[in-house]
Design an enzyme around this catalytic site. Structure first.
Site, mmCIF file in Angstrom:
data_model
loop_
_atom_site.group_PDB
_atom_site.id
_atom_site.type_symbol
_atom_site.label_atom_id
_atom_site.label_comp_id
_atom_site.label_asym_id
_atom_site.label_seq_id
_atom_site.Cartn_x
_atom_site.Cartn_y
_atom_site.Cartn_z
ATOM 1 N N ASP A 239 -1.358 -5.516 8.270
ATOM 2 C CA ASP A 239 0.056 -5.413 8.610
ATOM 3 C C ASP A 239 0.352 -4.171 9.434
ATOM 4 O O ASP A 239 1.476 -3.671 9.422
ATOM 5 C CB ASP A 239 0.900 -5.404 7.324
ATOM 6 C CG ASP A 239 0.702 -6.658 6.505
ATOM 7 O OD1 ASP A 239 0.947 -7.746 7.039
ATOM 8 O OD2 ASP A 239 0.290 -6.554 5.339
ATOM 9 N N ASP B 155 -0.785 -3.949 3.231
ATOM 10 C CA ASP B 155 -2.082 -3.422 2.809
ATOM 11 C C ASP B 155 -2.600 -2.310 3.710
ATOM 12 O O ASP B 155 -3.670 -1.776 3.490
ATOM 13 C CB ASP B 155 -3.122 -4.531 2.713
ATOM 14 C CG ASP B 155 -3.340 -5.245 4.046
ATOM 15 O OD1 ASP B 155 -2.891 -4.724 5.086
ATOM 16 O OD2 ASP B 155 -3.949 -6.321 4.047
ATOM 17 N N ASP C 73 5.061 -7.780 2.432
ATOM 18 C CA ASP C 73 4.071 -8.797 2.764
ATOM 19 C C ASP C 73 3.777 -9.603 1.491
ATOM 20 O O ASP C 73 3.949 -9.096 0.379
ATOM 21 C CB ASP C 73 2.801 -8.113 3.269
ATOM 22 C CG ASP C 73 1.691 -9.107 3.561
ATOM 23 O OD1 ASP C 73 1.969 -10.090 4.265
ATOM 24 O OD2 ASP C 73 0.572 -8.902 3.071
#
Length: 713
Positions: free
Chosen positions: A527, A523, A334
């Site tokens: 996500d 995190d 991410d």
């Protein structure tokens, strides 16, 4: 440990009560005493004192047998057979055939292997518990205006801890007075201290590197983040990976099969020749085929690997995660908070005619007042006062709407607005790596706000190290393509997927993986779909975040991205050790059994080779406890080993078919797949109770049907 594949042993003593030195291990002490007696009896036998020599050999065999004979008898009373059963039959049989020195040697070598295994497991678990030595022996606490010195166990929620420069925090809390910098290197593995002031969290084990601060205690010391980490990892060490389940599947039916094989060798051989000769060969087959090394090959490697990773700031949630990590060939990252620092700032504001910068930011801040999005914090930080908007509604993947003083306003992605206004400015800012949002008031665009979240300084190094490991990388982000491409180029990532909704990230993983094992790094909250879909979900910066620690397969406690290639390299090496141990264990059995059945190898030779193989497996497994730092990775300092906190150890289960009972408050355990709790093959056991007493266990598992195995009434 002799029946590790076939049933639980009584509840072990607390880890810190176990012997610390090799010579203090009970099994090794008995083995040494038995060896001395055996050597003395052999020397007496050379002088012609046969009776005394025989008696000495019997004493040596009995002394060595103390380490496994009592446990074997208890298991047999409950209808359980295991490795100890095979060793007991071989020991008694050898004595009956008057091969007393061989019987004593069998008991001695088996006791040595048992002692080494016990010491290795205890050492690795104690190494993990050394994290608790980061808690200081005393702590200064203010109660009713009076400062006093207490033990960490005496701290209660609401107390005010006083941390002076150089002192460690005894538990978690929130700073209420003063500012400082905190050294979390021993917990997260990061060497750079973090700035902290009033309102910031302080975690157990953190070192105060600046001025004196007052910290309001939020958790008891025994329930702090540090203690919770130790508990989670201890429980994770008992979870099985595919390699351990493979060893279980082989070892469980192998034990009764070996007994049947030995009976066949003795029975068929007796019809073809000397019954005593074939009975001796049957005993040799029992020893040769005993799956001692196979039963311990994977569990010991997993315990060592997980313990080593935890001391370097990475929590690996069980053997399955260790093995999956070792197979990862693609990593999807991410952007926000993972590749970037997660601390965006407003870098530019382009306004329409007649609109000033302060007015545009105030309108944007009104919508972001109650948002937890990283961009919101940047916008809020750019204004001095905030007047929150009314009727705020989030439009997932687009932005937010609301009203301010009765006027409709909205803020969101440029693609959400059907206009070309600010198009050139948006393109320019996005090309520079900034995220741009547009602000609309009463149906008219009033501003374009550019927010930039800087790339982590170590991101490029981490990507380079992943590439060196043969692992491909990809960036997944909900941000626009121009911003994503700019940051990816800085990090050295060529595969970029932008403008994604959370569910789209999850659906893309299969295409990115292209049949390979893939890990998703995020995190742990925003996500979640992608973390759950990937073969391995890795949460970044999970220190103090319960959701991330509980739900991720792997949690990196700190913010340094270089921990990612480090833990992947460590898991790959650990998986290699697991494969080596399984292969060696099976190869030894495959080679020794036919040689023993045909009489090529004697009982003495088989005992020596068999127990040597077990020692080799143990030594090889211990290698998984060592880490090889990659370039730029600095291992955190270790604790002193003195634990100043009373924290009960997690329950240890020696039965491969039973895992710890689910804890209603532990979502990680609740989420465990059923195949991690119950393997595919079990040995039918005598049931003495209802399996409903321990839901989630197989009704054929002894630990699920008889609580007396735990020492309970």
């Amino acid at each position: 440990m002799s029946d590790a594949c076939c049933g639980p042993t009584p509840t072990p003593p607390p880890i810190d009560d176990r012997p610390r030195r090799l010579w203090q291990v009970h099994e090794l002490q008995l083995a040494a005493a038995a060896a001395i007696i055996l050597i003395a009896s052999w020397a007496l036998g050379r002088t012609g004192v046969d009776t005394v020599a025989t008696l000495g050999g019997l004493v040596a065999a009995s002394l060595a047998g103390i380490t496994f004979l009592p446990a074997t008898m208890r298991n047999l009373r409950h209808g359980r057979i295991g490795v100890g059963t095979l060793m007991t039959i071989a020991l008694v049989g050898a004595i009956a055939l008057r091969q007393i020195p061989e019987a004593a040697m069998l008991g001695i070598l088996f006791s040595i292997a048992e002692g080494l295994e016990e010491h290795a497991v205890t050492k690795t678990r104690r190494g993990l518990r050394a994290l608790l030595s980061l808690v200081p022996p005393t702590v200064s606490v203010i109660r009713s205006g009076i400062e006093s010195t207490l033990s960490p166990d005496d701290i209660v929620v609401g107390d005010t801890m006083v941390l002076r420069p150089g002192e460690r925090a005894a538990t978690d809390g929130t700073i209420t007075r003063g500012s400082t910098n905190l050294d979390l290197s021993a917990i997260t593995g990061e060497s750079v201290p973090i700035e902290a002031g009033v309102g910031d969290d302080v975690f157990a084990g953190a070192i105060n590197g600046g001025g004196a601060i007052d910290v309001t205690v939020t958790t008891k010391a025994s329930e702090s983040s540090l203690a919770r980490i130790v508990h989670i990892v201890e429980q994770a060490q008992d979870r099985k990976g595919s390699g351990q389940r493979l060893a279980d599947r082989i070892a469980r039916p192998l034990v009764p099969s070996i007994m049947v094989l030995a009976v066949l060798v003795a029975g068929v051989g007796a019809m073809l020749g000397d019954p005593m000769l074939w009975l001796e060969r049957a005993l040799v087959v029992l020893v040769a085929a005993s799956p001692c090394a196979l039963a311990i090959s994977v569990p010991l490697s997993v315990v060592a690997a997980i313990g080593a990773a935890s001391r370097n700031g990475a929590l690996i949630k069980g053997g399955a995660a260790v093995e999956e990590l070792g197979l990862i060939r693609v990593v999807a990252l991410d952007k926000t908070g993972t590749l970037t620092a997660g601390k965006p700032e407003v870098v530019d504001v382009v306004t329409a005619d007649g609109i000033n910068r302060a007015d545009a930011l105030a309108t944007a801040a009104a919508l972001e007042a109650r948002s937890e999005h990283p961009l919101a914090s940047a916008i809020l930080a750019s204004v001095s006062t905030v007047a929150a908007a009314d009727d705020v509604t989030a439009i997932p993947g687009h932005g937010v709407t609301g009203t301010l003083d009765g006027t409709p306003i909205r803020l969101g992605k440029p693609s959400w607005f059907d206009t070309d206004m600010f198009r050139e400015d948006v393109h320019r800012l996005q090309s520079a790596g900034a995220t741009v949002v547009l602000v609309e008031r009463a149906g008219f665009l009033i501003a374009a706000i550019a927010v930039r979240d800087e790339l982590r300084p170590e991101a490029a190094d981490a990507v380079r190290q992943l590439t060196a490991l043969g692992i491909d990388t990809a960036m997944l982000t909900g941000d626009n393509a121009l911003t994503a491409q700019a940051l990816a180029a800085e990090a050295g990532i060529t595969t970029v997927h932008a403008d994604l909704l959370p569910e789209e990230k999850a659906s893309l993983l299969a295409d990115i993986a292209a049949g390979r094992k893939i890990a998703m790094v995020g995190d742990g909250i925003n996500d979640a779909p992608a973390l759950a879909t990937a073969d391995i979900g890795i949460a970044m910066g999970a220190m103090g975040t319960d959701v991330a620690i509980e739900t991720a397969d792997v949690a990196l406690m700190g913010e340094d991205l270089r921990h990612l290639p480090q833990v992947l390299a460590h898991a790959r090496r650990a998986r290699g050790i697991i494969v080596q141990n399984i292969a060696l264990s099976i190869a030894i059995i495959g080679i020794l059994v036919p040689l023993a059945a045909t009489g090529i190898l004697s009982l003495t030779t088989v005992v020596l080779v068999h127990e040597l193989a077990e020692v080799l497996v143990i030594a090889n497994a211990i290698r998984a406890a060592r880490t090889r730092p990659l370039d730029g990775f600095v291992p955190p300092p270790s604790g002193s080993g003195t634990v100043n906190l009373t924290v009960a150890p997690a329950p240890e289960f020696q039965d491969a078919c039973c895992a710890p009972a689910p804890n209603p408050g532990n979502t990680a355990v609740d989420k465990m797949p059923s195949d991690l709790l119950v393997p595919a093959i079990t040995v039918p056991l005598a049931s003495t109770g209802s399996d409903q007493e321990n839901p989630g266990c197989s009704s054929q598992c002894f630990c699920c049907t008889d609580k007396s195995a735990y020492g309970e009434s």
